[in-house]
Design an enzyme around this catalytic site. Sequence first.
Site, PDB file in Angstrom:
ATOM      1  N   ARG A  65       2.512   2.883   0.444  1.00 49.54           N
ATOM      2  CA  ARG A  65       2.090   1.515   0.755  1.00 49.54           C
ATOM      3  C   ARG A  65       3.003   0.889   1.805  1.00 49.54           C
ATOM      4  O   ARG A  65       2.553   0.140   2.686  1.00 49.54           O
ATOM      5  CB  ARG A  65       2.083   0.680  -0.526  1.00 49.54           C
ATOM      6  N   HIS A  69       1.799  -0.920   5.357  1.00 50.19           N
ATOM      7  CA  HIS A  69       2.141  -2.300   5.681  1.00 50.19           C
ATOM      8  C   HIS A  69       3.042  -2.384   6.907  1.00 50.19           C
ATOM      9  O   HIS A  69       3.068  -3.414   7.581  1.00 50.19           O
ATOM     10  CB  HIS A  69       2.792  -2.975   4.478  1.00 50.19           C
ATOM     11  N   SER A  79       9.544  -2.346  11.130  1.00 49.91           N
ATOM     12  CA  SER A  79       9.873  -3.772  11.011  1.00 49.91           C
ATOM     13  C   SER A  79       9.757  -4.281   9.581  1.00 49.91           C
ATOM     14  O   SER A  79      10.440  -5.237   9.201  1.00 49.91           O
ATOM     15  CB  SER A  79       8.984  -4.605  11.939  1.00 49.91           C
ATOM     16  N   ASN A  97       3.136  -8.929   1.131  1.00 53.67           N
ATOM     17  CA  ASN A  97       4.202  -7.941   0.939  1.00 53.67           C
ATOM     18  C   ASN A  97       5.097  -8.228  -0.256  1.00 53.67           C
ATOM     19  O   ASN A  97       6.096  -7.542  -0.476  1.00 53.67           O
ATOM     20  CB  ASN A  97       5.080  -7.864   2.200  1.00 53.67           C
ATOM     21  N   HIS A 195      -5.850   4.345  -2.505  1.00 55.47           N
ATOM     22  CA  HIS A 195      -5.939   3.630  -3.779  1.00 55.47           C
ATOM     23  C   HIS A 195      -6.382   4.528  -4.921  1.00 55.47           C
ATOM     24  O   HIS A 195      -6.680   4.030  -6.007  1.00 55.47           O
ATOM     25  CB  HIS A 195      -6.892   2.434  -3.649  1.00 55.47           C
ATOM     26  N   THR A 196      -6.382   5.820  -4.698  1.00 54.88           N
ATOM     27  CA  THR A 196      -6.575   6.738  -5.818  1.00 54.88           C
ATOM     28  C   THR A 196      -5.302   6.860  -6.648  1.00 54.88           C
ATOM     29  O   THR A 196      -5.305   7.452  -7.731  1.00 54.88           O
ATOM     30  CB  THR A 196      -7.025   8.130  -5.314  1.00 54.88           C
ATOM     31  N   ASP A 240      -7.146   3.661 -10.051  1.00 53.23           N
ATOM     32  CA  ASP A 240      -7.997   4.747 -10.557  1.00 53.23           C
ATOM     33  C   ASP A 240      -7.572   5.015 -11.995  1.00 53.23           C
ATOM     34  O   ASP A 240      -6.519   5.596 -12.243  1.00 53.23           O
ATOM     35  CB  ASP A 240      -7.816   5.990  -9.667  1.00 53.23           C
TER      36      ASP A 240
END
Length: 322
Positions: A65, A69, A79, A97, A195-196, A240
């Site tokens: 993640r 981001h 950054s 965040n 997103h699994t 999931d």
Amino acid sequence: MAYSKSSCVVALALLLFVALAFTANGAKLSARYYDKTCPNVQRVVRSVMARNVAGQPGIAPAVLRLFFHDCFVNGCDGSVLLDSTPFWDSEKDAVPNASLRGFEVVEQIKSLLEHDCPATVSCADILALASRDAVAMLGGPAWNVPLGRKDSRAAHKDAAEAGLPSPQDNLTALVSAFRERGLDARDMTALSGAHTVGMASCENYRERVHGDGDIDPSFAETRRRNCPPSGNDGGMAPFDEQTPMRFDNAYYKDLIARRGLLSSDQALYGSGGKQDGLVEMYSRDGETFARDFAKAMVRMGNIRPPKGTPVEVRLSCNVVNN
């Protein structure tokens, strides 16, 4: 944890694609960028990731993640790792965040690499490698990561507030956000498959389970038990629920069953046409999903900071060099 059997196949398939990558200053990225200057870089990243994931498996989706981001705000420039200073507010403090974590793992890797090959490996490259290893350690594909990125000398909180996709985004907003970064609908659908694995807090799925008509009733009821209509934003739920820590294609099966956790997840299925076809294909064919995800990760990793952005190789990932 072992890499998946498809890792070698995916890596070989990406060799030609990797050669097309470019850095912010126009120079080509290369999977062999550090072969002479820091030949142990990949071993160091993998060993630190393996140690952390073994003790805390949730670090793997957290690091993945972080990479998303980072790349979605000003390009893949590290950054998101910077702390606040008198000159800028940290991207870490942006609302989207607020729940990011895994920063300490990146710093562990950086510290070891500074010992082995000082002022050589960028934090942006460390994050790219660590996210690849995170996926592989959860049973997903591996790929050759193009390297040679540099680190930004500033953070961009306002851009993070405005530019990161929202859990409530509809399909039009999602397609637009990805297109602005040079990613098409297939890239978007494959990358959403991240997103699994991982978890989301109640505040991000509350609207989905309390007011969305396009949801499986039993799934909504289950999720509401840990997420009341107001308050208690800490209620966590897996994206999931079948295999929450295995990188597979169950996410897409959930979407077809109207069991996507976020409104922005479920937005990928139900509009008809090619978009639904992509979700259905990935739900049937895990190998195609793995291959497309790896390609899309390389494409996302190629997002460059705007031309003229001051860059460097930071000596510590949370502060710029003096």
